[in-house]
Design a protein around this motif. Structure first.
Motif, PDB file in Angstrom:
ATOM      1  N   ARG B 124       0.857  -1.178  -0.074  1.00  0.00           N
ATOM      2  CA  ARG B 124      -0.049  -0.113  -0.288  1.00  0.00           C
ATOM      3  C   ARG B 124       0.737   1.278   0.011  1.00  0.00           C
ATOM      4  O   ARG B 124       1.877   1.406   0.862  1.00  0.00           O
ATOM      5  CB  ARG B 124      -0.718  -0.008   1.208  1.00  0.00           C
ATOM      6  CG  ARG B 124      -2.259   0.937   1.029  1.00  0.00           C
ATOM      7  CD  ARG B 124      -3.012   0.571   2.184  1.00  0.00           C
ATOM      8  NE  ARG B 124      -4.079   1.328   1.927  1.00  0.00           N
ATOM      9  CZ  ARG B 124      -5.451   1.123   2.569  1.00  0.00           C
ATOM     10  NH1 ARG B 124      -5.662   0.402   3.379  1.00  0.00           N
ATOM     11  NH2 ARG B 124      -6.374   2.405   2.358  1.00  0.00           N
ATOM     12  N   GLY B 125       0.656   2.144  -0.921  1.00  0.00           N
ATOM     13  CA  GLY B 125       1.435   3.434  -0.794  1.00  0.00           C
ATOM     14  C   GLY B 125       2.628   3.432  -1.857  1.00  0.00           C
ATOM     15  O   GLY B 125       3.445   4.164  -2.071  1.00  0.00           O
ATOM     16  N   ASP B 129       0.623   0.476  -6.374  1.00  0.00           N
ATOM     17  CA  ASP B 129      -0.549   0.693  -5.849  1.00  0.00           C
ATOM     18  C   ASP B 129      -1.097   2.127  -6.294  1.00  0.00           C
ATOM     19  O   ASP B 129      -2.189   2.367  -6.850  1.00  0.00           O
ATOM     20  CB  ASP B 129      -0.387   0.942  -4.077  1.00  0.00           C
ATOM     21  CG  ASP B 129      -1.601   0.965  -3.557  1.00  0.00           C
ATOM     22  OD1 ASP B 129      -2.593   0.499  -3.937  1.00  0.00           O
ATOM     23  OD2 ASP B 129      -1.653   1.683  -2.471  1.00  0.00           O
ATOM     24  N   SER B 130      -0.282   2.938  -6.430  1.00  0.00           N
ATOM     25  CA  SER B 130      -0.795   4.391  -6.787  1.00  0.00           C
ATOM     26  C   SER B 130      -1.136   4.400  -8.332  1.00  0.00           C
ATOM     27  O   SER B 130      -2.373   4.892  -8.497  1.00  0.00           O
ATOM     28  CB  SER B 130       0.467   5.602  -6.558  1.00  0.00           C
ATOM     29  OG  SER B 130       1.145   5.242  -5.530  1.00  0.00           O
TER      30      SER B 130
END
Lengths: 568, 309
Positions: B124-125, B129-130
């Protein structure tokens, strides 16, 4: 255990080399507000086969230190200094591959909460099996059953085919101990292994853990907040406070002659040792009124709550539309005098919380009466019930679950005032500030959210919320069970102060007899829905009449430790 | 378990009666005369109109029409539509096409949605993910007809990777392009659901315990994170399958897929009560079965859920 025994252990240090040695360990967490050093200059030594306990409150860095030793720090945490030597090998910065080799085989772990540490979707047997397989051990059905049986699970073959939700808390913890020890590690990290369990179960589990680790020669790093438990179970105790080791030494020595001010406070407020403190205080004629409610005798005639033959029957479904009755509460009667504290004690499943829920009018009794100020509460109309709720307020067990995470502290405390349409915006804010002062929280915490507070702070918020409506009766359902000893002592003292100042009546639901000793005037002992013993706290503790009560009293950790009066 | 399944299937009967009654009534109440519409601009003799009317029972009151329809349903003879074709035969033509389209779309959104979601959730992050999050937002924001035409133009016409329209010979290969368009929107939701669910279970205590047992990372992810994360995703997919089977009117129109959506649209234009209600009845059954499957999957994914007690 005697002091010379410990000395012999210590003398042995020169002979063998330590299994685990932590030197100058520093652990840093990256948070949104910058780096936080959770552990500084931590050091401890564990010899093969030795049990060492780290004692401290939550946030003291005790769990973090232990997790670093097995390479399980949260992703935002890292070892920023020092060494963790396992058999001389520094594993502080070991690769993930190396750690996977070590975990299970060399370092095992028994986690804290048996409810959340078993994966709910896999059978118990499978969760043992994958541990055995991952560490290259035979993992047939018989091997699994053997591991479970060793941890004290009866009927292990059948149990292995069950899911975690079919196990009680104690059985789950046995399964977790089985998993932790299944590959016969040389070091077992036991992180508060029993704090979520009833005292009697706690005792059995710890005894069993003792036996097993002694047989296997496993060294144990025991993490606990309970000094009494640590002293009883460990050879050495390491006290951590705010990320630092403040004191370390052989258990009994440290208990009898604490040096650091924090350790002294810890010894003083350990609830498991406090039963003796009250006695001493009485003998010396020192007033115990900060612990016991004032004027208990005078108020005895005025019963604010009268419980008469209370029954609660649940229907248990048994398939095909059949059901059996299960009496969670079975004919319970007792009175609560105004301005006093009555404790209902029992293990989980004894029906004590159901009584609390019925008194709070959150559950309807199947039978029996609850008289509040002489009025039968079952006859209250909706509007009267609304007023009743103003006068009787609850504080629940789990300060993490009972506060709405989306409400800030101001809104949490202000909500009951708003619901009951008390005051205007300005006066409500003033009241909230007062309440925060009452419970010794800074007013600046008003804008913060529950997840930014510690467990003790949250429970203070819960108390402030309960006090907002100036209630007469407060029902505390395991209100301090989730808290560290020092915080627990603070909260108990706070409750006692508030009682003295505001004339509050408490109905205290708890499984912890040590706490009862500190706060209650009267005790009701419940077992399987029935009231088995009732009386004044002193009577029940000094001459328990029922076997069940005796068993409960015996199971208090540290109860058998004899401390010289000047320490206790 | 058998009892549970039987009970659920029996529950479908009142649902079926209720929905057909409702839909049949709505079609009955529609303005306009279906027989007149058959003849377009020409004015047929009154005798012809009357014959047709009585042939299709349009001269009967609502309850009689509905009763006759039910009678047809229970004898598995759905009658004929206004062009004289047996309704059962045309349903047998359109449902397999839509079923293929729906299965293909479901497969695409499940495989890619869950797969990408797991990777995004685990890191995540991170950059993956982005990127995926922004991409999924774009997919959600763009309406289907824009996406459909764009795909048709780029992959069908300019690149020539697939046939731009499906037409009569609908097979798995021909349906890939419309299925991708159809699956893309739900793919974005599946991805986001999986991602949220995975990053939540990642922090669960039992995952840490699993790691402490000495399990390798892939094992921890598959056995302890993924399975526990799938429940919300399965809920969504089950509901989505029902929706997909209802036929995607827009997508089927763009790619000229001879499926349920197309048929339903044409039948609605002609106020053909029996055809519409027949399709709806089948769809109700599909929904009931899809939901039943979801419930059974629940119990398999989470043993705490049991239906027999």
């Amino acid at each position: 255990m005697t002091i010379p025994d410990v000395r012999v252990d210590e003398a042995g240090y020169s002979g063998t080399s330590p299994l685990l040695e932590i030197r100058d360990l520093a652990i840093t967490f990256k948070t949104s507000t910058g780096e936080v050093q959770a552990v500084r200059n931590a050091h401890l030594t564990i010899m093969p086969g030795e049990t060492v306990a780290i004692v401290g409150e939550s946030g003291s860095g005790k769990s973090t230190t232990a997790l670093a030793a097995i390479g399980l720090l949260p992703t935002n945490g890292a070892v920023s200094g020092g060494q963790i030597l396992l058999d001389g090998e520094d594993i502080a910065h070991a690769t993930e591959k190396r750690m996977i080799e070590l975990r299970g085989n060399t370092i095992g772990m028994v986690p804290q909460d048996p409810m959340s540490n078993l994966n709910p979707v896999w059978k118990i047997g499978y969760q043992v099996k994958e541990t055995l397989r991952a560490n290259g051990r035979p993992s047939g059905p018989d091997d699994i059953a053997k591991v479970l049986a060793q941890a004290g699970l009866p009927d292990a073959h059948r149990r292995a085919k069950q899911y975690p939700h079919e196990f009680s808390g104690g059985m789950r913890q046995r399964a977790l101990i089985a998993i932790g020890l299944s590959c016969q590690p040389r070091l077992l990290i036991a992180d508060e292994p029993t704090s979520a369990l009833d005292v009697t179960v706690q005792r059995q589990i710890l005894d069993h853990l003792d036996t097993m680790t002694t047989e296997l020669g496993t060294a144990v790093l025991l993490i606990t907040h309970d000094l009494g438990l640590a002293a009883e179970r460990a050879d050495k105790v390491v006290v951590m406070y705010r990320g630092q080791v403040v004191e370390a030494g052989p258990s009994l020595e440290l208990l009898q002659n604490p040096q650091h001010p924090y350790t002294k406070r810890l010894v003083e407020s350990a609830p498991s040792l406090a039963s003796r403190r009250i006695q001493v205080a009485k003998e010396q004629g020192v007033e115990a009124s900060d612990l016991l409610a004032p004027d208990a005798e005078a108020a005895a005639a005025d019963h604010v709550l009268e419980i008469r033959d209370l029954r609660k029957v649940y229907k248990l479904r048994q398939g095909l539309g059949k059901s059996t009755d299960f009496a969670a509460v079975d004919g319970v009667s007792f009175d609560v005098a105004r301005g006093t504290t009555t404790a209902i004690v029992g293990e989980s499943g004894s029906g004590k919380s159901t009584v609390a829920k019925m008194v709070l009018q959150l559950e309807k009794p199947t039978d029996g009466k609850i008289l509040f100020d002489g009025v039968d509460t079952s006859l209250l109309k909706a509007s009267e019930l609304f007023k009743f709720r103003r006068r009787v307020q609850p504080i629940f067990q789990d300060p993490y679950g009972s506060l709405d995470p989306m409400y800030n502290i101001f809104r949490t405390i202000e909500e009951p005032l708003r619901v009951h349409r008390i005051g205007d915006k300005a006066s409500r804010e003033k009241k909230v500030r007062q309440l925060l002062d009452h419970v010794a929280l800074p007013q600046s915490s008003m804008q913060r959210f529950p997840n930014e507070l510690s467990g003790g702070q949250r429970q203070r918020v819960a108390i402030a919320r309960a006090l907002a409506l100036d209630p007469e009766v407060i029902i505390c359902d395991e209100a301090v069970s989730a808290l560290d000893v020092l915080v627990q002592a603070q909260v108990l003292n706070l409750l006692a102060d508030l009682q003295a100042n505001l004339g509050l009546t408490y109905l205290f639901i708890t499984h912890d007899l040590a706490v009862v000793r500190q706060i209650a005037d009267h005790v009701c002992v419940m077992e399987k829905g029935k009231l088995v013993e009732t009386g004044s706290t002193d009577d029940v503790f000094e001459s328990p009449q029922q076997e069940y009560t005796k068993a409960l009293l015996n199971a208090i950790p540290g109860a058998k430790l004899m401390l010289p009066p000047e320490v206790a | 378990m058998v009892r549970f399944i039987l009970r659920r299937l029996l529950q479908a009967i009142p649902v079926l009666l209720g929905t057909t009654l409702l839909v049949y009534y709505m079609v009955f109440a529609l303005p306009g005369d279906p027989i007149a519409a058959l003849f377009g601009d020409r004015q047929p003799p009154q005798a012809v109109i009357d014959t047709l009317r009585s042939q299709y029972h349009l001269d009967e009151p609502f309850w009689v029409q509905y009763g006759l329809f039910l009678q047809n349903i229970f004898t598995f003879n759905l009658g004929n539509d206004f062009t004289g074709q047996p309704i059962a035969a045309s349903l047998a033509r359109v449902f397999p096409v839509t079923a293929m389209l729906a299965i293909e779309a479901l497969a695409i959104q499940t495989v890619f949605g869950v797969g990408f979601g797991v990777f995004a959730g685990l890191r995540r992050g991170g950059w993956f993910d982005s990127t995926v999050l922004v991409a999924s937002l774009v997919v959600i924001a763009v309406p289907t007809f824009v996406l459909g035409f764009a795909f048709q133009l780029v992959f069908g016409v300019q690149l020539g990777w697939a046939k731009p329209t499906v037409g009569a010979n609908a097979d798995w290969g021909n349906l890939l392009l419309p299925a991708t368009v159809l699956g893309l929107v739900s793919f974005a939701y599946v991805l986001r659901l999986t991602r949220a669910s995975v990053s939540e279970s990642m922090n669960a205590d039992y995952v840490r315990t699993a790691t402490a047992k000495g399990l390798s990372r892939p094992r921890v992810v598959v056995a302890h994170i993924l399975r526990n994360s799938l429940i919300p995703v399965v809920t969504f997919l089950g509901a989505d399958l029902g929706g997909l089977m209802g036929g995607a009117i827009v997508t089927e129109a763009i790619f000229n897929v001879p499926g349920v959506g197309n048929k339903l649209y044409q039948a609605t234009l002609r106020t053909e009560g029996p055809t519409i209600v027949s399709i709806v009845s089948v769809l109700v059954l599909v929904f009931v079965v899809a939901n039943l499957l979801v419930d059974l999957l629940y119990a398999w994914l989470d043993p705490r859920i049991r239906y027999d007690q």
